[in-house]
Structure formats: C-alpha cells, structure tokens
Design a protein around this motif. Structure first.
Motif, PDB file in Angstrom:
ATOM      1  N   VAL A 178       0.932  -1.338  -0.138  1.00  0.00           N
ATOM      2  CA  VAL A 178      -0.114   0.309   0.009  1.00  0.00           C
ATOM      3  C   VAL A 178       0.726   1.219  -0.257  1.00  0.00           C
ATOM      4  CG1 VAL A 178      -1.962   1.329   0.846  1.00  0.00           C
ATOM      5  CG2 VAL A 178      -2.155  -1.236   0.949  1.00  0.00           C
ATOM      6  N   LEU A 179       1.573   1.359   1.058  1.00  0.00           N
ATOM      7  CA  LEU A 179       3.201   2.377   0.612  1.00  0.00           C
ATOM      8  C   LEU A 179       3.611   2.865  -0.150  1.00  0.00           C
ATOM      9  CD1 LEU A 179       4.019   2.440   4.605  1.00  0.00           C
ATOM     10  CD2 LEU A 179       2.461   3.731   3.623  1.00  0.00           C
ATOM     11  N   ARG A 180       3.839   1.518  -1.043  1.00  0.00           N
ATOM     12  CA  ARG A 180       4.449   1.561  -1.895  1.00  0.00           C
ATOM     13  C   ARG A 180       3.722   1.698  -3.573  1.00  0.00           C
ATOM     14  NH1 ARG A 180       9.670  -1.642  -4.150  1.00  0.00           N
ATOM     15  NH2 ARG A 180       9.055  -1.761  -6.430  1.00  0.00           N
ATOM     16  N   GLY A 181       2.558   1.571  -3.904  1.00  0.00           N
ATOM     17  CA  GLY A 181       1.524   2.280  -4.592  1.00  0.00           C
ATOM     18  C   GLY A 181       0.336   2.844  -4.078  1.00  0.00           C
ATOM     19  N   GLY A 182       0.350   2.467  -3.525  1.00  0.00           N
ATOM     20  CA  GLY A 182      -1.412   3.279  -2.791  1.00  0.00           C
ATOM     21  C   GLY A 182      -2.899   2.520  -2.935  1.00  0.00           C
ATOM     22  N   GLY A 191      -4.901   6.983  -6.244  1.00  0.00           N
ATOM     23  CA  GLY A 191      -3.639   6.339  -5.154  1.00  0.00           C
ATOM     24  C   GLY A 191      -3.227   6.138  -3.725  1.00  0.00           C
ATOM     25  N   GLY A 192      -3.681   7.985  -3.501  1.00  0.00           N
ATOM     26  CA  GLY A 192      -2.906   8.978  -2.758  1.00  0.00           C
ATOM     27  C   GLY A 192      -3.915   8.244  -0.927  1.00  0.00           C
ATOM     28  N   LEU A 193      -2.406   8.884   0.083  1.00  0.00           N
ATOM     29  CA  LEU A 193      -2.879   8.075   1.358  1.00  0.00           C
ATOM     30  C   LEU A 193      -4.106   9.134   2.450  1.00  0.00           C
ATOM     31  CD1 LEU A 193      -0.936   4.997   1.574  1.00  0.00           C
ATOM     32  CD2 LEU A 193      -3.641   4.994   1.492  1.00  0.00           C
ATOM     33  N   GLY A 194      -4.316  11.230   1.807  1.00  0.00           N
ATOM     34  CA  GLY A 194      -4.593  12.120   2.244  1.00  0.00           C
ATOM     35  C   GLY A 194      -2.916  12.240   2.254  1.00  0.00           C
ATOM     36  N   THR A 197       1.595  10.102   0.412  1.00  0.00           N
ATOM     37  CA  THR A 197       2.055  10.484  -1.368  1.00  0.00           C
ATOM     38  C   THR A 197       3.107   8.840  -1.095  1.00  0.00           C
ATOM     39  OG1 THR A 197       2.190  12.765  -0.928  1.00  0.00           O
ATOM     40  CG2 THR A 197       2.880  10.848  -3.045  1.00  0.00           C
ATOM     41  N   PRO A 198       2.767   7.563  -1.702  1.00  0.00           N
ATOM     42  CA  PRO A 198       3.127   6.117  -1.983  1.00  0.00           C
ATOM     43  C   PRO A 198       3.713   6.796  -3.876  1.00  0.00           C
ATOM     44  CG  PRO A 198       1.229   6.230  -2.003  1.00  0.00           C
ATOM     45  CD  PRO A 198       0.835   7.434  -1.835  1.00  0.00           C
ATOM     46  N   HIS A 199       4.886   6.052  -3.508  1.00  0.00           N
ATOM     47  CA  HIS A 199       6.299   5.974  -3.905  1.00  0.00           C
ATOM     48  C   HIS A 199       5.850   6.165  -5.795  1.00  0.00           C
ATOM     49  CE1 HIS A 199       8.858   4.939  -1.125  1.00  0.00           C
ATOM     50  NE2 HIS A 199       8.524   4.006  -0.717  1.00  0.00           N
ATOM     51  N   ARG A 200       4.434   5.447  -6.080  1.00  0.00           N
ATOM     52  CA  ARG A 200       4.573   5.335  -7.691  1.00  0.00           C
ATOM     53  C   ARG A 200       3.601   6.404  -7.722  1.00  0.00           C
ATOM     54  NH1 ARG A 200       4.442   0.368  -9.887  1.00  0.00           N
ATOM     55  NH2 ARG A 200       5.140  -1.512  -9.167  1.00  0.00           N
ATOM     56  N   LYS A 201       2.840   7.332  -6.825  1.00  0.00           N
ATOM     57  CA  LYS A 201       2.369   8.497  -7.378  1.00  0.00           C
ATOM     58  C   LYS A 201       3.195   9.643  -7.203  1.00  0.00           C
ATOM     59  CE  LYS A 201      -1.046  12.071  -5.378  1.00  0.00           C
ATOM     60  NZ  LYS A 201      -2.430  12.213  -4.493  1.00  0.00           N
ATOM     61  N   LEU A 202       3.793   9.630  -6.214  1.00  0.00           N
ATOM     62  CA  LEU A 202       4.745  10.405  -6.169  1.00  0.00           C
ATOM     63  C   LEU A 202       6.243  10.909  -7.507  1.00  0.00           C
ATOM     64  CD1 LEU A 202       6.353  12.413  -4.312  1.00  0.00           C
ATOM     65  CD2 LEU A 202       7.577  10.549  -4.007  1.00  0.00           C
ATOM     66  N   PHE A 203       6.222   9.165  -7.636  1.00  0.00           N
ATOM     67  CA  PHE A 203       6.972   9.625  -8.590  1.00  0.00           C
ATOM     68  C   PHE A 203       7.154   9.446 -10.226  1.00  0.00           C
ATOM     69  CE2 PHE A 203      10.254   7.983  -4.746  1.00  0.00           C
ATOM     70  CZ  PHE A 203      10.900   9.418  -5.574  1.00  0.00           C
TER      71      PHE A 203
END
Length: 287
Positions: A178-182, A191-194, A197-203
């Motif tokens: 979940v933290l990797r991709g949301g 895919g955000g978690l409030g 920001t997970p890795h896949r969304k950030l990058f």
C-alpha cells in the motif's frame, strides 16, 4: 521327622513371602521417591527454561534498542531535516519507473545489509526520509526543538513497525504494498493516502490495479530487503539533489452564481404626490 520337615518348609515359605513383601514395599518406596525426584527435576528444568527464555528476550530487546539508538545517532540526528516535504517537485528523470532494478542490491550493499539484519531501523528510516512520519504527525514534528530530540518520529516509526511485526506480522507485506503503490484500485482514486504520498504516485510510476498491488506485496514477502533498498535509493536520489521545491497549495475557487433578476435596494420613494384617476386630478386633502 516328616512333621519337622513340613514345619521347616512352611517356615522357609513364610520367610520367603516376608522377604518378597519387603522387597515389593522397598520397590514401591523407591519408585515413589524416584517419581518425586524426577518430577522435581522436571519442574526445575521447566523454571530454568523459562528463565533462559526471559533472559534471551531481555538481551534481544536491549540489543535492538542499542541498534536503534546507534542508527538514530549516526544517520538521523546529523540531518533531521532531510526528508521529502509535502507537494514536492520531482525531476523528470526520476518519473515513470524506479531508477534502480529490484535486484540491483550490490550497488548499495550497506543499505541492503541494514534492511536484512536491522529491518525496523531501516523501515523507520525509509518512512522518515519519505516524509510519511512527518505527514502523519503534522504540526507535532515542529515541536521537536521542545522535545530536545531531533528526529523523534524515527523512534515512533520503529516502535510501530515492531508492534506490527508482533501482532499482524503476516499482513506487513500488504502494508508495504500500500505504501509502495497506494490503494487506487480500491477507491478508484489517484492512489494517495491523504497526506501520505506512496512511491508510485510521487514518482508517477504506473499502477495497474490489483495486479500491481499483488506483485508489490509478493516482492516484499519474498525479498523485503531488495524492495526496501530499491525504494530507499529512489528517495535518497531525490533528496541528494539539493533543496526540493514545493508546488504551491491549490485553494478551491468559490464561484458565485446569480439567480433571477438583480434587485435594487434603496430607491427613493416620494410620499404625498397627487394620484390621477379617470383623467381627474385629486390631492390628499378633502374636497
């Protein structure tokens, strides 16, 4: 003579029976004593085993606390402000995919070994550098000056991870996924978690729904140190490029809508004017 032989044989039989009875009583007493002794030894070994286990647990806890303190003193304390802020501007060359392959662990052997032998420390370090702990605690992080402990969210993150390992250890790979991709495949969002920001969304790494989530969980389950090293190197590459620019916060625009015709307020009304009716003019006075 025959009577004497008979009596002698009877005495011998009686003596043998008495001796046999004594032997049986002695055997019973020996068995009882042996059983009590064996039971006592078993209880002693059981208590000793519990004490050994308790001692080992105390030693392990002390060793983990010392390792955590050393990690904080060597890596977190010197640069407590080195973490990804909210709404960061990510360079184009870091977008679209992870910069390092999953099994490219030999490029950062130290990081890989730390994830292997000191998982809670490195997972908390990853959460700290990614800015997830700061996003979770919000304004409380700004009070670290008062707490006289720079980087204190690192300790909280390590404690939460250790607690999760002891309670829901089998679900930890899913949490990492979940933290990797949301969770965009669940709520059909971005895919955000409030604030996290997970890795896949950030990058801006593509996410193909549940299939991607399953693969991320499988990666963390089968080779967690490899996945952790990959994510940590991606985060540190972004941080090592200097101060990270932040995108401005977008405020929602309020658009006012006009319903019906405009109404003028405050028109002057004249009182006492003549009223015309039927072509004749009359005033307010009586005729």
């Amino acid at each position: 003579a025959g009577h004497d032989v008979f009596e002698s044989a009877a005495r011998r039989l009686k003596s043998g029976a008495d001796e046999h009875r004594e032997l049986r009583e002695w055997d019973d007493e020996w068995e009882d004593d042996d059983w009590e002794e064996t039971s006592s030894e078993a209880e002693q070994w059981k208590i000793l085993s519990h004490l050994i286990q308790l001692g080992l647990m105390v030693v392990i806890c002390i060793a983990e606390c010392l390792a955590l303190l050393c990690h904080w003193n060597l890596f977190i304390r010197p640069k407590p402000n080195l973490y990804i802020p909210a709404r960061p501007v990510v360079p184009q060359d870091l977008k679209g995919s992870f910069k390092y392959d999953l099994f490219d662990c030999f490029g950062a052997c130290g990081t890989f070994c730390c994830f292997t032998w000191c998982g809670p420390c490195m997972v908390a370090d990853l959460w700290y550098r990614a800015g997830w702990l700061h996003a979770a605690f919000g304004d409380m992080v700004q009070g670290s000056e008062v707490w006289k402990c720079h980087g204190w969210p690192f300790f909280v993150g390590a404690g939460v991870y250790c607690l999760a390992q002891d309670t829901i250890g089998c679900c930890i790979p899913c949490g990492h996924a979940v933290l990797r991709g949301g969770i965009g495949f669940v709520d059909e969002g971005d895919g955000g978690l409030g604030e996290i920001t997970p890795h896949r969304k950030l990058f801006e790494i593509p996410h193909h729904g549940f299939r991607t989530f399953f693969m991320d969980a499988l990666i963390w389950c089968c080779c967690g140190p490899c996945a952790g090293t990959q994510e940590y190197r991606q985060i540190m590459d972004l941080l090592n490029r200097g101060p990270i620019q932040q995108m401005p916060m977008q405020h929602p625009q309020v658009i006012a809508s006009v319903v019906g015709q405009p109404v003028q307020v405050g028109q002057v009304v004249q009182v006492g004017q003549p009223i015309q009716s039927g072509g004749e003019t009359s005033n307010n006075k009586g005729v």
